[in-house]
Design a protein around this motif. Sequence first.
Motif, short mmCIF file in Angstrom:
data_model
loop_
_atom_site.label_atom_id
_atom_site.label_comp_id
_atom_site.label_asym_id
_atom_site.label_seq_id
_atom_site.Cartn_x
_atom_site.Cartn_y
_atom_site.Cartn_z
N ALA A 188 0.84 -1.20 0.00
CA ALA A 188 0.00 0.00 0.00
C ALA A 188 0.87 1.25 0.00
N ASN A 189 0.25 2.38 -0.30
CA ASN A 189 0.97 3.66 -0.40
C ASN A 189 1.84 3.92 0.82
N ASN A 190 3.05 4.41 0.56
CA ASN A 190 4.00 4.83 1.60
C ASN A 190 4.55 3.68 2.44
N THR A 191 4.43 2.46 1.96
CA THR A 191 5.07 1.34 2.64
C THR A 191 6.58 1.48 2.51
N LEU A 192 7.30 1.33 3.62
CA LEU A 192 8.75 1.52 3.64
C LEU A 192 9.43 0.26 4.15
N LEU A 193 10.34 -0.30 3.36
CA LEU A 193 11.12 -1.45 3.78
C LEU A 193 12.57 -1.04 3.92
N ALA A 194 13.13 -1.24 5.11
CA ALA A 194 14.55 -0.96 5.33
C ALA A 194 15.39 -2.03 4.65
N GLY A 195 16.71 -1.90 4.72
CA GLY A 195 17.58 -2.85 4.07
C GLY A 195 17.47 -4.25 4.63
N HIS A 196 17.70 -5.26 3.75
CA HIS A 196 17.78 -6.67 4.12
C HIS A 196 16.46 -7.24 4.62
N VAL A 197 15.33 -6.65 4.23
CA VAL A 197 14.02 -7.17 4.62
C VAL A 197 13.61 -8.27 3.65
N VAL A 198 13.12 -9.38 4.19
CA VAL A 198 12.59 -10.47 3.37
C VAL A 198 11.09 -10.55 3.64
N VAL A 199 10.29 -10.41 2.59
CA VAL A 199 8.83 -10.43 2.75
C VAL A 199 8.35 -11.87 2.57
N GLU A 200 8.02 -12.50 3.65
CA GLU A 200 7.45 -13.84 3.66
C GLU A 200 6.86 -14.08 5.04
N VAL A 201 6.22 -15.20 5.23
CA VAL A 201 5.73 -15.58 6.56
C VAL A 201 6.38 -16.89 6.93
N SER A 202 6.48 -17.11 8.25
CA SER A 202 7.21 -18.29 8.73
C SER A 202 6.41 -19.57 8.57
N GLN A 203 5.07 -19.45 8.45
CA GLN A 203 4.23 -20.62 8.26
C GLN A 203 3.21 -20.34 7.16
N ASP A 204 2.49 -21.37 6.74
CA ASP A 204 1.59 -21.24 5.60
C ASP A 204 0.36 -20.40 5.94
N VAL A 205 -0.13 -19.71 4.94
CA VAL A 205 -1.36 -18.93 5.06
C VAL A 205 -2.46 -19.67 4.31
N PRO A 206 -3.56 -20.05 4.97
CA PRO A 206 -4.63 -20.77 4.28
C PRO A 206 -5.18 -19.97 3.09
N LYS A 207 -5.68 -20.68 2.12
CA LYS A 207 -6.26 -20.04 0.93
C LYS A 207 -7.35 -19.05 1.32
N TYR A 208 -7.40 -17.96 0.57
CA TYR A 208 -8.45 -16.94 0.65
C TYR A 208 -8.43 -16.13 1.93
N THR A 209 -7.35 -16.18 2.69
CA THR A 209 -7.30 -15.46 3.95
C THR A 209 -6.26 -14.35 3.92
N MET A 210 -6.26 -13.52 4.97
CA MET A 210 -5.30 -12.44 5.12
C MET A 210 -4.54 -12.62 6.43
N VAL A 211 -3.31 -12.10 6.45
CA VAL A 211 -2.53 -12.09 7.69
C VAL A 211 -1.97 -10.69 7.90
N ALA A 212 -1.60 -10.40 9.13
CA ALA A 212 -1.00 -9.10 9.46
C ALA A 212 -0.13 -9.28 10.69
N GLY A 213 0.78 -8.33 10.87
CA GLY A 213 1.63 -8.34 12.06
C GLY A 213 3.06 -8.73 11.74
N GLU A 214 3.95 -8.41 12.67
CA GLU A 214 5.38 -8.72 12.49
C GLU A 214 5.58 -10.22 12.37
N ARG A 215 4.89 -10.99 13.19
CA ARG A 215 4.79 -12.42 13.01
C ARG A 215 3.37 -12.68 12.52
N ALA A 216 3.27 -13.05 11.25
CA ALA A 216 1.96 -13.05 10.58
C ALA A 216 0.90 -13.80 11.38
#
Length: 306
Positions: free
Chosen positions: A191-219
């Motif tokens: 989304a607008n104005n999202t800022l990622l500092a250096g060495h950030v990896v965008v993923e989650v540590s576990q699977d996200v079920p189909k059709y759902t959303m996650v949020a948070g530092e630990r999804a």
Amino acid sequence: MSLLMKIRKSSLSSLSIFSFQSFFTTLPHFSGEKKETSSFIHPTAVVHPNAIIGQDVSIGPFCTIGSSARLGNGCQLYPLSHIFGNSELGEHCVLMTGAVVGDNLPGQTVLGCNNIIGHHAVVGVKCQDMKYQPGEECFLDVGNNNEIREHASIHRSSKSSDRTVIGDSNLIMGSCHIAHDCKIGNNNIFANNTLLAGHVVVEVSQDVPKYTMVAGERAELRGLNFEGLCRRGFTVSEIKSLRMAYRKIFMRVDVNNVGFEECLTEVEQDENLSKVPAVCSMVQSIRDSLAENRRGICKFRQWSRL
């Protein structure tokens, strides 16, 4: 002298108007018309003779293309867009007005096919890491079918042994920043104005079920992705069924008395829900995540009766 300056100014204005009008009325990729010429380069564009230009490329007014640039077939450069340094663009990439790709640095910027670089976005320039050593190679790899919107900035890596990586089919909205050495996968929306500092990896540590959303530092699971479901053409009936299944699995008030496996079984055996393919697909995605050697599903909030 005053008269001469006035005449020159008038002539320049007329030339500029003619050039821009000519560009927008005759350029095949901008107007939708076909021309016999393989490429169009506006007279005011500065294209180095060593640059490699593919077929059917459109280069607009006041663009700059450096000596080490390589443009694939069908690329479009709107006015005042620039490509610097050792930069490679795949086929059918579009640079909107003011966009900048690459930098005159050791290393390389590589864009795949069908990428759109928005107005005044800056992609593949020097990082802002103070540890970067001038003269060291730095890299950016961008996949295919990404839309990088206006004023976004994506930097190259901070060292030759690493690289900034953007996958495929991402939407990076206006004024986002992706810093050095970040790793972005596929099909993400920033989304607008999202800022990622250096060495950030965008993923989650576990699977996200189909059709759902996650949020948070630990999804953490935050519900169904209703907007995404609507965009993908799911019917109201399908979405209602998915919502009911989601509540039965993740939002039970009797969670202390019913195990997670029982919740899944209940949905699978439900007379109505078991006949909805989308529900079956969501439940199967959960079961797949719980299989042996898999990571399991991400966290979700436990509900309890007050």
